[in-house]
Every structure is written in C-alpha cells, then in structure tokens.
Motif scaffolding. Structure first.
Motif, PDB file in Angstrom:
ATOM      1  N   ILE A  28     -24.578  19.986 -29.108  1.00 20.98           N
ATOM      2  CA  ILE A  28     -24.560  19.581 -27.165  1.00 20.98           C
ATOM      3  C   ILE A  28     -25.673  19.151 -27.046  1.00 20.98           C
ATOM      4  CG2 ILE A  28     -24.132  20.853 -25.321  1.00 20.98           C
ATOM      5  CD1 ILE A  28     -22.082  21.935 -26.725  1.00 20.98           C
ATOM      6  N   GLU A  29     -26.606  18.402 -27.292  1.00 22.65           N
ATOM      7  CA  GLU A  29     -27.860  17.320 -26.861  1.00 22.65           C
ATOM      8  C   GLU A  29     -27.260  16.480 -27.504  1.00 22.65           C
ATOM      9  OE1 GLU A  29     -31.262  19.386 -28.191  1.00 22.65           O
ATOM     10  OE2 GLU A  29     -31.650  20.847 -26.131  1.00 22.65           O
ATOM     11  N   GLN A  30     -26.364  15.723 -28.610  1.00 25.32           N
ATOM     12  CA  GLN A  30     -26.694  14.850 -28.978  1.00 25.32           C
ATOM     13  C   GLN A  30     -24.901  14.519 -27.695  1.00 25.32           C
ATOM     14  OE1 GLN A  30     -25.058  15.070 -32.946  1.00 25.32           O
ATOM     15  NE2 GLN A  30     -26.839  14.701 -33.924  1.00 25.32           N
ATOM     16  N   VAL A  31     -23.822  15.265 -27.411  1.00 21.42           N
ATOM     17  CA  VAL A  31     -23.051  14.991 -26.751  1.00 21.42           C
ATOM     18  C   VAL A  31     -23.913  14.154 -24.928  1.00 21.42           C
ATOM     19  CG1 VAL A  31     -21.138  15.723 -25.088  1.00 21.42           C
ATOM     20  CG2 VAL A  31     -21.395  16.230 -27.868  1.00 21.42           C
ATOM     21  N   GLU A  35     -24.528  10.457 -28.119  1.00 19.43           N
ATOM     22  CA  GLU A  35     -24.242  10.411 -29.781  1.00 19.43           C
ATOM     23  C   GLU A  35     -22.643  10.813 -30.313  1.00 19.43           C
ATOM     24  OE1 GLU A  35     -27.486  11.494 -31.259  1.00 19.43           O
ATOM     25  OE2 GLU A  35     -28.907  10.977 -29.837  1.00 19.43           O
ATOM     26  N   LEU A  36     -22.607  11.706 -29.553  1.00 21.07           N
ATOM     27  CA  LEU A  36     -20.576  12.271 -29.550  1.00 21.07           C
ATOM     28  C   LEU A  36     -20.220  12.372 -28.529  1.00 21.07           C
ATOM     29  CD1 LEU A  36     -21.807  15.341 -32.294  1.00 21.07           C
ATOM     30  CD2 LEU A  36     -20.749  13.477 -33.081  1.00 21.07           C
ATOM     31  N   LEU A  37     -18.473  12.562 -29.213  1.00 23.73           N
ATOM     32  CA  LEU A  37     -17.702  12.693 -27.811  1.00 23.73           C
ATOM     33  C   LEU A  37     -17.534  14.107 -27.610  1.00 23.73           C
ATOM     34  CD1 LEU A  37     -15.281   9.725 -28.668  1.00 23.73           C
ATOM     35  CD2 LEU A  37     -16.991   9.711 -26.430  1.00 23.73           C
ATOM     36  N   LYS A  38     -17.130  14.829 -26.882  1.00 25.00           N
ATOM     37  CA  LYS A  38     -17.307  16.115 -26.856  1.00 25.00           C
ATOM     38  C   LYS A  38     -16.618  16.449 -27.130  1.00 25.00           C
ATOM     39  CE  LYS A  38     -17.799  15.966 -21.447  1.00 25.00           C
ATOM     40  NZ  LYS A  38     -17.473  16.227 -20.109  1.00 25.00           N
ATOM     41  N   SER A  51     -14.849  25.172 -23.893  1.00 29.02           N
ATOM     42  CA  SER A  51     -16.355  25.493 -23.913  1.00 29.02           C
ATOM     43  C   SER A  51     -17.483  24.759 -24.405  1.00 29.02           C
ATOM     44  CB  SER A  51     -16.323  26.952 -25.344  1.00 29.02           C
ATOM     45  OG  SER A  51     -16.284  26.567 -26.480  1.00 29.02           O
ATOM     46  N   VAL A  52     -17.206  24.286 -24.857  1.00 21.26           N
ATOM     47  CA  VAL A  52     -18.167  22.548 -25.228  1.00 21.26           C
ATOM     48  C   VAL A  52     -19.133  22.088 -23.791  1.00 21.26           C
ATOM     49  CG1 VAL A  52     -18.856  20.224 -26.277  1.00 21.26           C
ATOM     50  CG2 VAL A  52     -17.747  21.790 -27.325  1.00 21.26           C
ATOM     51  N   MET A  59     -26.301  23.446 -19.047  1.00 17.56           N
ATOM     52  CA  MET A  59     -27.307  22.905 -19.578  1.00 17.56           C
ATOM     53  C   MET A  59     -27.985  21.830 -18.564  1.00 17.56           C
ATOM     54  SD  MET A  59     -27.239  22.501 -24.047  1.00 17.56           S
ATOM     55  CE  MET A  59     -28.373  21.659 -24.074  1.00 17.56           C
ATOM     56  N   ASN A  60     -26.567  21.216 -17.806  1.00 17.52           N
ATOM     57  CA  ASN A  60     -27.416  20.080 -17.115  1.00 17.52           C
ATOM     58  C   ASN A  60     -28.057  21.242 -15.786  1.00 17.52           C
ATOM     59  OD1 ASN A  60     -26.472  17.841 -18.468  1.00 17.52           O
ATOM     60  ND2 ASN A  60     -24.630  18.068 -17.542  1.00 17.52           N
ATOM     61  N   GLU A  61     -27.038  22.357 -15.159  1.00 15.93           N
ATOM     62  CA  GLU A  61     -27.249  22.930 -13.963  1.00 15.93           C
ATOM     63  C   GLU A  61     -28.900  23.494 -14.267  1.00 15.93           C
ATOM     64  OE1 GLU A  61     -24.992  26.001 -13.663  1.00 15.93           O
ATOM     65  OE2 GLU A  61     -23.057  24.631 -12.630  1.00 15.93           O
ATOM     66  N   GLU A  62     -28.870  23.864 -15.315  1.00 13.07           N
ATOM     67  CA  GLU A  62     -30.595  24.125 -16.165  1.00 13.07           C
ATOM     68  C   GLU A  62     -31.246  24.037 -15.456  1.00 13.07           C
ATOM     69  OE1 GLU A  62     -30.614  26.471 -19.911  1.00 13.07           O
ATOM     70  OE2 GLU A  62     -29.391  27.645 -18.752  1.00 13.07           O
ATOM     71  N   ARG A  63     -30.708  21.937 -16.067  1.00 14.32           N
ATOM     72  CA  ARG A  63     -32.199  21.125 -15.982  1.00 14.32           C
ATOM     73  C   ARG A  63     -32.607  20.577 -14.572  1.00 14.32           C
ATOM     74  NH1 ARG A  63     -30.256  16.463 -20.950  1.00 14.32           N
ATOM     75  NH2 ARG A  63     -30.455  18.061 -22.555  1.00 14.32           N
ATOM     76  N   VAL A  64     -31.414  20.724 -13.699  1.00 13.29           N
ATOM     77  CA  VAL A  64     -31.366  20.150 -12.809  1.00 13.29           C
ATOM     78  C   VAL A  64     -32.452  21.226 -11.754  1.00 13.29           C
ATOM     79  CG1 VAL A  64     -30.121  20.003 -10.064  1.00 13.29           C
ATOM     80  CG2 VAL A  64     -29.561  19.407 -12.112  1.00 13.29           C
ATOM     81  N   LYS A  65     -32.351  22.459 -12.080  1.00 16.72           N
ATOM     82  CA  LYS A  65     -33.216  23.344 -11.757  1.00 16.72           C
ATOM     83  C   LYS A  65     -34.558  23.970 -11.910  1.00 16.72           C
ATOM     84  CE  LYS A  65     -29.900  27.452 -10.833  1.00 16.72           C
ATOM     85  NZ  LYS A  65     -28.809  28.260 -11.510  1.00 16.72           N
ATOM     86  N   ALA A  66     -34.808  23.080 -12.936  1.00 18.37           N
ATOM     87  CA  ALA A  66     -36.464  22.883 -13.575  1.00 18.37           C
ATOM     88  C   ALA A  66     -36.860  22.197 -13.103  1.00 18.37           C
ATOM     89  CB  ALA A  66     -36.413  22.627 -15.269  1.00 18.37           C
TER      90      ALA A  66
END
Length: 67
Positions: A28-31, A35-38, A51-52, A59-66
């Motif tokens: 998922i981090e590669q996407v 580096e990768l498409l969904k 689901s991807v 994960m983007n929401e978690e990064r914004v909160k952090a």
C-alpha cells in the motif's frame, strides 16, 4: 505487461474483513509513493480495488492526524 501472483485467490472461500499484514501495508505504501497503481496492488494482494482504496484513505487520514 506485469505479472502478479495473488496467492490469496487460491485459499478457498472469500473471507470478509481480513486484517492487514505488514507485508500488505508495504505494498500500500508503494501505491502511495507512486510505485504501483491501485489495481496492481489489488491483484498482488488478492484484495479488491475498493479495499485498497479505503486502506489508502485511512492511512492518509492517520498521517494528517499525526502532523
């Protein structure tokens, strides 16, 4: 063209709400890094594109909160 092996497709009946493993989160981090498409990640992981996409959003929401 890329060839992906989805080992989970051969594990029997569909399981709902599979927990994300560390190896899958790396994909998922590669996407997220471009580096990768969904759809490539979905095939590689044996999960749906939806689901991807949802995991990337969470994960983007978690990064914004952090921040």
């Amino acid at each position: 063209m890329f060839k992906y092996e989805a080992d989970r497709f051969n594990q029997g009946p569909k399981r709902i709400k599979q927990p994300w493993r560390d190896e899958e989160i790396q994909v998922i981090e590669q996407v997220m890094n471009g580096e990768l498409l969904k759809y490539q990640a979905a095939i590689k992981l044996g999960r749906s594109i939806k689901s991807v996409r949802r995991k990337i959003e969470r994960m983007n929401e978690e990064r914004v909160k952090a921040e």
